[in-house]
Design a protein around this motif. Structure first.
Motif, PDB file in Angstrom:
ATOM      1  N   THR A  32       0.834  -1.205   0.000  1.00 23.48           N
ATOM      2  CA  THR A  32       0.000   0.000   0.000  1.00 23.48           C
ATOM      3  C   THR A  32       0.864   1.249   0.000  1.00 23.48           C
ATOM      4  OG1 THR A  32      -1.749  -1.162   1.190  1.00 23.48           O
ATOM      5  CG2 THR A  32      -1.798   1.257   1.274  1.00 23.48           C
ATOM      6  N   TYR A  33       1.899   1.260   0.814  1.00 25.16           N
ATOM      7  CA  TYR A  33       2.773   2.434   0.894  1.00 25.16           C
ATOM      8  C   TYR A  33       3.494   2.665  -0.427  1.00 25.16           C
ATOM      9  CZ  TYR A  33       2.141   1.611   5.939  1.00 25.16           C
ATOM     10  OH  TYR A  33       1.619   1.394   7.186  1.00 25.16           O
ATOM     11  N   ALA A  35       2.435   1.724  -3.426  1.00 24.31           N
ATOM     12  CA  ALA A  35       1.442   2.213  -4.390  1.00 24.31           C
ATOM     13  C   ALA A  35       1.141   3.695  -4.156  1.00 24.31           C
ATOM     14  CB  ALA A  35       0.165   1.385  -4.297  1.00 24.31           C
ATOM     15  N   ASP A  36       1.028   4.100  -2.916  1.00 23.67           N
ATOM     16  CA  ASP A  36       0.764   5.509  -2.599  1.00 23.67           C
ATOM     17  C   ASP A  36       1.916   6.393  -3.075  1.00 23.67           C
ATOM     18  OD1 ASP A  36      -1.613   4.765  -1.400  1.00 23.67           O
ATOM     19  OD2 ASP A  36      -0.879   5.017   0.663  1.00 23.67           O
ATOM     20  N   ALA A  37       3.144   5.973  -2.794  1.00 24.76           N
ATOM     21  CA  ALA A  37       4.305   6.763  -3.206  1.00 24.76           C
ATOM     22  C   ALA A  37       4.402   6.824  -4.732  1.00 24.76           C
ATOM     23  CB  ALA A  37       5.584   6.177  -2.609  1.00 24.76           C
ATOM     24  N   ALA A  39       1.936   6.591  -6.836  1.00 22.24           N
ATOM     25  CA  ALA A  39       0.842   7.437  -7.328  1.00 22.24           C
ATOM     26  C   ALA A  39       1.186   8.916  -7.207  1.00 22.24           C
ATOM     27  CB  ALA A  39      -0.446   7.126  -6.555  1.00 22.24           C
ATOM     28  N   ARG A  40       1.989   9.262  -6.211  1.00 25.62           N
ATOM     29  CA  ARG A  40       2.409  10.660  -6.025  1.00 25.62           C
ATOM     30  C   ARG A  40       3.659  10.990  -6.824  1.00 25.62           C
ATOM     31  NH1 ARG A  40       1.372   9.124  -0.720  1.00 25.62           N
ATOM     32  NH2 ARG A  40       3.574   8.965  -0.290  1.00 25.62           N
TER      33      ARG A  40
END
Length: 76
Positions: A32-33, A35-37, A39-40
């Motif tokens: 999850t982390y 994917a979040d990074a 995406a940013r």
């Protein structure tokens, strides 16, 4: 700092099993982390999370091997 109570489980492999579970859970959580990074567009952070994930994979594999060997010795 709050100290956790002692485990009621007195199995000699309990700590190993618990640490193994935490390593494997961390691999999943880091997805999850990452994917979040990604995406940013934060490649530096995503790369760091991937390195952490790989370290947890290695620790997980070592823990599984150690647990397997211990169980085999006990049932030998």
């Amino acid at each position: 700092m709050v100290k956790e109570p002692a485990s009621p489980v007195k199995d000699k492999n309990y700590d190993l099993i618990h640490a193994l579970q935490m390593s494997l859970e961390q691999i999943w959580r880091l997805e999850t982390y990452i994917a979040d990074a990604d995406a940013r567009g934060d490649t530096e952070l995503a790369s760091w999370f991937r390195k952490m994930q790989e370290n947890n994979r290695k620790a997980g594999e070592q823990g599984k091997q150690m647990l397997s060997a211990r169980i085999q010795r006990e049932n030998g």
